[in-house]
Write a protein that holds these residues in place. Structure first.
Motif, PDB file in Angstrom:
ATOM      1  N   ASP A  10       6.531  -0.145  -1.391  1.00 27.68           N
ATOM      2  CA  ASP A  10       5.088   0.122  -1.388  1.00 27.68           C
ATOM      3  C   ASP A  10       4.859   1.448  -0.691  1.00 27.68           C
ATOM      4  OD1 ASP A  10       2.184   0.016  -0.660  1.00 27.68           O
ATOM      5  OD2 ASP A  10       2.350  -2.019  -1.477  1.00 27.68           O
ATOM      6  N   ASP A  11       4.018   2.304  -1.268  1.00 27.34           N
ATOM      7  CA  ASP A  11       3.806   3.624  -0.670  1.00 27.34           C
ATOM      8  C   ASP A  11       2.889   3.577   0.551  1.00 27.34           C
ATOM      9  OD1 ASP A  11       1.617   2.975  -2.229  1.00 27.34           O
ATOM     10  OD2 ASP A  11       1.171   5.063  -2.736  1.00 27.34           O
ATOM     11  N   ASN A  12       2.254   2.442   0.823  1.00 29.92           N
ATOM     12  CA  ASN A  12       1.379   2.292   1.984  1.00 29.92           C
ATOM     13  C   ASN A  12       2.208   1.752   3.152  1.00 29.92           C
ATOM     14  OD1 ASN A  12      -0.452   1.231   3.924  1.00 29.92           O
ATOM     15  ND2 ASN A  12      -2.058   1.147   2.351  1.00 29.92           N
ATOM     16  N   THR A  32      12.654  -2.419   3.523  1.00 33.33           N
ATOM     17  CA  THR A  32      11.413  -1.806   3.027  1.00 33.33           C
ATOM     18  C   THR A  32      11.628  -0.325   2.742  1.00 33.33           C
ATOM     19  OG1 THR A  32      10.611  -1.258   5.249  1.00 33.33           O
ATOM     20  CG2 THR A  32       9.983  -3.413   4.373  1.00 33.33           C
ATOM     21  N   ASP A  54       5.282  -2.601  -5.582  1.00 31.14           N
ATOM     22  CA  ASP A  54       3.910  -2.124  -5.748  1.00 31.14           C
ATOM     23  C   ASP A  54       3.737  -1.608  -7.174  1.00 31.14           C
ATOM     24  OD1 ASP A  54       1.312  -1.423  -5.135  1.00 31.14           O
ATOM     25  OD2 ASP A  54       1.850   0.446  -4.139  1.00 31.14           O
ATOM     26  N   PHE A  57       1.953   4.182  -7.215  1.00 31.79           N
ATOM     27  CA  PHE A  57       2.485   5.056  -6.172  1.00 31.79           C
ATOM     28  C   PHE A  57       1.789   6.419  -6.158  1.00 31.79           C
ATOM     29  CE2 PHE A  57       5.743   1.983  -7.188  1.00 31.79           C
ATOM     30  CZ  PHE A  57       6.140   1.552  -5.932  1.00 31.79           C
ATOM     31  N   THR A  87      -0.316  -5.511  -6.247  1.00 36.49           N
ATOM     32  CA  THR A  87      -1.262  -4.407  -6.425  1.00 36.49           C
ATOM     33  C   THR A  87      -2.615  -4.758  -5.840  1.00 36.49           C
ATOM     34  OG1 THR A  87      -2.345  -2.983  -8.045  1.00 36.49           O
ATOM     35  CG2 THR A  87      -1.923  -5.246  -8.713  1.00 36.49           C
ATOM     36  N   LYS A 109      -3.433  -7.631  -3.649  1.00 37.18           N
ATOM     37  CA  LYS A 109      -3.803  -7.365  -2.252  1.00 37.18           C
ATOM     38  C   LYS A 109      -5.322  -7.533  -2.128  1.00 37.18           C
ATOM     39  CE  LYS A 109      -0.418  -3.579  -2.209  1.00 37.18           C
ATOM     40  NZ  LYS A 109      -0.277  -2.115  -2.144  1.00 37.18           N
TER      41      LYS A 109
END
Length: 199
Positions: A10-12, A32, A54, A57, A87, A109
């Motif tokens: 996940d880019d977050n 991760t 995710d 991105f 997502t 999410k």
């Protein structure tokens, strides 16, 4: 704690930290990364049980295509792990598309921790069941082909094949092979001579 290894992409970074905290006590190993480009490197060891991936991105593209791209790359790898997509932009059509392309499940999410854990564990079991079924189907097809090939043999060819298999299983010991075939050693020797086999 289950014995599984999970890879979360996940880019977050805050989402990654939260997911690691939630899943650390549930999965034996939690890895991760914010970068999906390292997925092939992680897959090389062949020890990942499930990937939580995710869907987006790039903040400029929120159509889920990146997630689908990486899902397809994962599924192309040998012994691909189960994949659950995550997502912030829940979309039933996209969820259906993901499952059609090989994802085991889909979650949006913000998520409920218990639901997330349950979906991940179910995805692993479902994926493993599919792999077992595929393996059994391959074995059945192989057996079917072998039976079909045997049906094309003449009686003499079948006898030759059977005798040579028994001799091979007995590591060339003609006494033991003859006993198993219920024929004399001399008869076995004569048949092998006729087959042109050197023992």
């Amino acid at each position: 704690m289950n014995p599984y290894k999970i890879l979360i992409i996940d880019d977050n970074l805050s989402v990654l930290r939260t997911l690691k905290l939630v899943l650390n006590g549930v999965f034996k190993t939690v890895v991760t990364t914010p970068n999906p480009k390292v997925i092939p490197i992680h897959l090389q060891a062949g020890d990942i049980d499930v990937i939580l991936l995710d869907m987006n991105f790039d903040a400029r593209k929120l159509d889920g295509e990146e997630g689908l791209y990486w899902l397809n790359r994962i599924n192309e790898s040998p012994n691909a792990p189960a994949v659950v997509l995550i997502t912030a932009f829940g979309d039933i059509d996209l969820a259906v598309k993901c499952v059609q392309q090989g994802a085991e499940d889909f979650i949006t999410k913000p998520w409920d921790n218990q639901v997330l854990i349950q979906k991940l564990e179910c995805a692993i079991e479902k994926h493993r069941a599919k792999q077992r079924t595929a393996s059994l189907a391959a074995q059945a097809a192989e057996l079917h082909d072998k039976i079909e090939a045997d049906q094309q043999l003449s009686l003499e060819d079948m006898e030759r094949k059977h005798i040579l298999e028994v001799v091979n299983q007995e590591n060339g010991n003609l006494v033991k092979a003859a006993e198993r075939l219920d024929i004399s050693r001399q008869t076995l020797y004569n048949k092998l001579k006729k087959f042109g086999t050197i023992v």
